[in-house]
Design a protein around this motif. Structure first.
Motif, short mmCIF file in Angstrom:
data_model
loop_
_atom_site.label_atom_id
_atom_site.label_comp_id
_atom_site.label_asym_id
_atom_site.label_seq_id
_atom_site.Cartn_x
_atom_site.Cartn_y
_atom_site.Cartn_z
N ASP A 147 16.27 60.37 24.64
CA ASP A 147 14.99 60.84 24.32
C ASP A 147 13.87 59.86 24.52
OD1 ASP A 147 15.70 59.91 21.96
OD2 ASP A 147 14.86 61.80 21.08
N THR A 148 13.98 58.69 23.87
CA THR A 148 12.96 57.95 23.54
C THR A 148 13.41 56.29 23.50
OG1 THR A 148 13.24 57.81 21.17
CG2 THR A 148 11.69 59.06 22.15
N ALA A 149 12.77 55.30 23.89
CA ALA A 149 13.14 53.67 23.83
C ALA A 149 13.47 53.64 22.42
CB ALA A 149 11.99 53.10 24.47
N SER A 150 12.82 54.21 21.52
CA SER A 150 13.18 53.85 20.18
C SER A 150 14.63 54.13 19.61
CB SER A 150 12.47 54.59 19.29
OG SER A 150 11.08 54.35 19.21
N VAL A 151 15.20 55.22 20.39
CA VAL A 151 16.50 55.41 20.28
C VAL A 151 17.44 54.46 21.08
CG1 VAL A 151 18.19 57.39 20.54
CG2 VAL A 151 16.19 57.90 19.54
N ALA A 189 5.33 43.06 19.97
CA ALA A 189 6.34 43.88 20.50
C ALA A 189 6.13 45.18 19.67
CB ALA A 189 7.73 43.28 19.91
N HIS A 190 6.92 46.43 20.05
CA HIS A 190 6.65 47.58 19.56
C HIS A 190 7.62 47.76 18.17
CE1 HIS A 190 7.40 51.99 19.14
NE2 HIS A 190 5.87 51.80 19.65
N SER A 191 6.98 48.70 17.31
CA SER A 191 7.47 48.82 15.90
C SER A 191 8.97 49.48 15.92
CB SER A 191 6.49 49.77 15.22
OG SER A 191 6.31 50.69 15.84
N THR A 246 3.80 45.08 27.04
CA THR A 246 3.66 45.20 25.56
C THR A 246 2.66 46.20 25.11
OG1 THR A 246 1.81 43.42 25.28
CG2 THR A 246 4.24 42.93 24.77
N THR A 247 2.67 47.03 24.07
CA THR A 247 1.94 48.18 23.85
C THR A 247 0.37 48.08 23.57
OG1 THR A 247 3.93 48.90 22.43
CG2 THR A 247 2.15 50.24 22.07
N SER A 248 0.00 46.95 23.43
CA SER A 248 -1.35 46.81 23.36
C SER A 248 -2.14 46.36 24.56
CB SER A 248 -1.77 45.76 22.33
OG SER A 248 -1.94 46.41 21.12
N VAL A 271 15.85 43.75 26.38
CA VAL A 271 14.59 43.76 27.19
C VAL A 271 13.77 45.08 27.05
CG1 VAL A 271 13.57 43.55 29.43
CG2 VAL A 271 15.47 42.08 28.94
N ASP A 272 12.65 45.06 26.31
CA ASP A 272 11.99 46.43 26.31
C ASP A 272 10.92 46.58 27.27
OD1 ASP A 272 10.59 48.48 25.61
OD2 ASP A 272 9.98 47.70 23.42
N ALA A 273 11.66 47.27 28.21
CA ALA A 273 10.68 47.53 29.55
C ALA A 273 10.16 48.99 29.38
CB ALA A 273 11.53 47.16 30.77
N ILE A 300 14.06 51.56 29.75
CA ILE A 300 12.92 51.98 30.81
C ILE A 300 12.51 53.26 30.36
CG2 ILE A 300 12.28 52.19 33.10
CD1 ILE A 300 13.44 49.85 33.72
N ASN A 301 11.35 53.62 29.97
CA ASN A 301 10.78 54.87 29.81
C ASN A 301 10.29 55.55 31.37
OD1 ASN A 301 11.48 55.04 27.34
ND2 ASN A 301 9.47 55.40 26.45
N PRO A 302 11.02 56.05 32.05
CA PRO A 302 10.58 56.81 33.15
C PRO A 302 9.40 57.98 32.74
CG PRO A 302 12.70 56.41 33.52
CD PRO A 302 12.39 56.07 32.03
N HIS A 303 9.55 58.31 31.49
CA HIS A 303 8.20 59.29 31.26
C HIS A 303 7.03 58.46 30.74
CE1 HIS A 303 9.79 58.92 26.69
NE2 HIS A 303 8.57 58.12 26.62
N LYS A 304 7.13 57.14 30.98
CA LYS A 304 5.81 56.41 30.85
C LYS A 304 5.11 56.13 32.09
CE LYS A 304 5.65 54.31 26.24
NZ LYS A 304 6.69 54.77 25.43
N THR A 305 5.89 55.55 33.11
CA THR A 305 5.32 55.14 34.37
C THR A 305 5.91 56.03 35.57
OG1 THR A 305 6.66 53.41 33.71
CG2 THR A 305 4.38 52.90 33.99
C1 PLP Z 1 6.82 48.37 24.42
C2 PLP Z 1 7.06 49.80 23.98
N1 PLP Z 1 8.40 49.76 23.61
C3 PLP Z 1 8.83 50.86 22.92
C4 PLP Z 1 8.00 52.01 22.77
C5 PLP Z 1 8.65 53.20 22.15
O1 PLP Z 1 8.77 54.26 23.08
P1 PLP Z 1 9.37 55.66 22.61
O2 PLP Z 1 8.27 56.31 22.26
O3 PLP Z 1 9.96 56.30 23.71
O4 PLP Z 1 10.18 55.58 21.37
C6 PLP Z 1 6.75 51.89 23.05
C7 PLP Z 1 5.86 53.13 22.89
O5 PLP Z 1 4.61 53.32 23.46
C8 PLP Z 1 6.34 50.92 23.93
O6 PLP Z 1 4.89 50.74 24.16
#
Ligand code: PLP
Length: 483
Positions: A147-151, A189-191, A246-248, A271-273, A300-305
Motif C-alpha cells: 500500500d505505502t512506502a512506509s510498509v 528523510a521521511h519519518s 525528499t518530502t520538504s 533508496v527511498d524514491a 517508489i510510489n506510483p501513486h505519487k508521481t
Molecule cells: C520521501 C518520502 N518517503 C516516504 C513517504 C511515505 O509514503 P507513504 O505514505 O507511501 O508511506 C513519503 C510521504 O510523503 C515521502 O515523501
C-alpha cells in the motif's frame, strides 16, 4: 413483498440503473470539481454531528445514500484532486485511474497466492517489471506491490536485520546478545524510517539523522564521521537510507557516494524514491537513478508521481528471494494453494489478504503510455518554473530551496519583521497558508527548513493549468500585502 426480508443482491436491472446513475455522478463530480471549495472550513466534529449516529436497521435506497454523499460528504472533503490543490505532492487522479479502480471493484479478489488469483498475481509481476524497465533498474531486482512506502521500508529493513542477525525471524529479539544496530538517513528523510525502526524493535533512537548540505542533500563526510563514532562505541551500522525526492524540498541525496560507504561497511542500502522515483521515466532525470543498481532495495510510489490512484507503492529488492525467505510462512489451510511454481505474493510480506492493485496500474499506464506520463511530468516542471520566475520577480519573496522536481519552497523575505509586528505572533508564512486554505480557493502546505517556516507548493495534478498556478500566486501576493 412488503415486510419480507430481502436476500441476495440488487437485481441486475436495478444495479444497471444505479451504475449509470453513479457514472453520471462521477462524471459530474470530475467536471464540476474546479468550482468546489478546495477544503471545508468546518471545525472538527461538525461532519459527524450532521450524520446520524444510529446504525441503519433497515435498507435505505441508493438514491438517498448518493444524495447524502453530495450533501454531507463532498462538502466535508479536502479535494486532493482539485486543480487548486497544491499541497503535499499534488495529486494524480485521472479518468483512466478512476476507470481502473471501478473495474477492480466487481472482481474483488484476494491476491494472496497464485492459485487464489492467477491473473492478479501475474499482472502484478508484469506491471512491476514495466516499472523496473522504465526506471532502468537491473533485472536482478524484483518487486512487490504494497500500500505505502512506509510498509515498503519496514519490509526492507526487516530483511537487512535478518541478514545482519541471522535467525531473528525464528528466535526473535529477546534474550539474545544482538548487536546494537544503527540506521543512517538524512535530516530531511521521511519519518517512515523511524516508524520502521519502532515496528522492528530496532529502536527509534537508533535512526541517526545525518546533516545535509546547503541544498538539503545528505552530507556524506558527516555520514562517515557518524559511522566511525558509532563503531568506536560498539554500535553496528546496519543500513543507510538515501532519499531521492525528499518530502520538504524534493532534494536528491548523493546515492553513489552513500553506496560506497555501504559497501565499505557491509550495510544495506535502501533508496527511498517514494516521490522522486517516478521522474526516472524521463531521460533528463536519469541522473537521479545513479547508484540505484548498487542498492539492496528501492521504493517508489506510483501513486505519487506515476498517476496510479492511491494506494500503490512498489518495493524493489535486489534478488527478491531475500525478501521471500524472511516472510514466507505457509499455513496448513493454504498448503494446497501454494504448490505451483508461480509467485505467491503472501510470501513477500506480512499481509495475507491483498487487493488486486495491479489492475488500476495496468489501466492507467496503458492509457497514458510512458510518453504520455512523461509529457505530463514535463508540463508540471514547466508550470513550476513559471512560478519560480514569478517568485523571483517579487522582491518580497525568496526561494527557500533549489527546485529539482515540481515542488517549490519559498518565503516572504519580510516575514521575520512582519511576524514581530503580527498580533498573533504566528509566523507570517504560516498565516498566509492558513488563510488561503481557510478561503477554500486554493490549498498549500508549509514546512520548516533550517528552523524557518516556509510555504510549499507541490504540483502533480493533471487538472492544474497555468491559469490555476497564476491564480494561486496572485492569492499569495494578495494575502502577503494584507498581512
Ligand atoms: C520521501 C518520502 N518517503 C516516504 C513517504 C511515505 O509514503 P507513504 O505514505 O507511501 O508511506 C513519503 C510521504 O510523503 C515521502 O515523501
Amino acid at each position: 413483498m412488503q415486510g419480507q426480508p430481502q436476500l441476495g443482491d440488487t437485481s441486475p436491472e436495478v444495479f444497471r440503473k444505479q451504475l449509470h446513475q453513479l457514472a453520471d455522478w462521477i462524471a459530474d463530480f470530475r467536471e464540476g470539481l474546479g468550482e468546489l471549495r478546495v477544503a471545508p472550513d468546518d471545525k472538527p466534529g461538525a461532519i459527524r454531528r450532521a450524520l446520524p449516529a444510529q446504525p441503519p436497521e433497515n435498507s435505505e435506497p441508493f438514491d438517498k445514500i448518493l444524495a447524502d454523499i453530495d450533501r454531507l460528504i463532498v462538502p466535508g472533503m479536502v479535494h486532493w484532486s482539485h486543480p487548486m490543490f497544491l499541497g503535499y505532492f499534488g495529486w494524480t487522479q485521472t479518468g483512466p485511474g478512476i476507470l481502473g479502480e471501478i473495474a477492480t471493484a466487481p472482481l474483488n479478489v484476494n491476491a494472496m497466492t497464485w492459485r487464489t488469483s492467477p491473473a492478479a498475481t501475474e499482472l502484478e509481476t508484469l506491471v512491476v517489471d514495466w516499472l523496473r524497465q522504465w526506471i532502468g533498474l537491473p533485472e536482478e531486482f524484483g518487486g512487490v506491490v504494497y500500500d505505502t512506502a512506509s510498509v515498503g521500508i519496514m519490509h526492507a529493513l526487516a530483511v537487512a536485520r535478518e541478514e545482519a542477525a541471522p535467525s531473528t525471524r525464528t528466535l526473535g529479539l529477546t534474550a539474545r546478545n544482538l548487536p546494537r544496530f544503527r540506521v543512517y538517513t538524512s535530516d530531511q528523510a521521511h519519518s517512515s524510517v523511524e516508524k520502521a525502526a519502532i515496528a522492528l524493535g530496532l529502536g527509534e533512537e537508533n535512526i541517526q539523522r545525518v546533516p545535509t548540505d546547503a541544498e538539503f542533500r545528505m552530507d556524506v563526510a558527516a555520514l562517515r564521521a557518524m559511522i566511525e563514532r558509532d563503531l568506536a562505541e560498539k554500535y553496528q551500522p546496519l543500513a543507510a537510507v538515501a532519499t531521492v525526492g525528499t518530502t520538504s524540498t524534493a532534494s536528491v541525496d548523493p546515492v553513489p557516494k552513500i553506496a560506497e560507504v555501504c559497501r565499505e561497511h557491509k550495510m544495506w542500502l535502501h533508496v527511498d524514491a517514494a516521490y522522486g522515483g517516478g521522474f526516472a521515466i524521463l531521460p533528463e532525470y536519469k541522473w537521479i537513478t545513479q547508484g540505484w543498481g548498487e542498492a539492496d532495495s528501492v521504493v517508489i510510489n506510483p501513486h505519487k508521481t506515476l498517476f496510479v490512484p492511491l494506494d500503490f507503492s512498489v518495493l524493489f529488492v535486489r534478488n527478491l528471494e531475500r525478501l521471500r525467505s524472511v516472510f514466507t510462512l505457509v499455513p496448513e489451510y493454504l498448503r494446497g494453494d501454494t504448490v505451483e511454481a508461480e509467485k505467491n505474493y503472501m510470501d513477500y510480506g506480512i499481509q495475507l489478504g491483498r487487493r488486486f492493485r495491479a489492475l488500476k496500474a495496468w489501466v492507467i499506464w496503458r492509457s497514458f503510455g510512458r510518453a504520455g506520463m512523461a509529457d505530463r511530468l514535463r508540463d508540471q516542471m514547466r508550470l513550476v518554473n513559471l512560478l519560480v520566475d514569478w517568485i523571483k520577480a517579487d522582491k518580497r519573496f525568496e526561494l527557500a530551496a533549489p527546485v529539482v522536481m515540481p515542488v517549490v519552497c519559498f518565503r516572504l523575505v519580510a516575514s521575520d519583521e512582519s511576524s514581530r509586528r503580527s498580533k498573533t505572533k504566528a509566523d507570517v508564512n504560516s498565516e498566509i497558508v492558513a488563510r488561503i486554505n481557510a478561503s477554500g480557493q486554493a490549498y498549500l502546505t508549509q514546512t520548516k527548513l533550517r528552523g524557518r517556516t516556509v510555504m510549499r507548493i507541490g504540483l502533480g495534478n493533471v487538472l492544474t493549468t497555468e491559469d490555476h498556478v497564476r491564480r494561486a500566486w496572485e492569492l499569495i501576493q494578495k494575502m502577503a500585502s494584507e498581512l
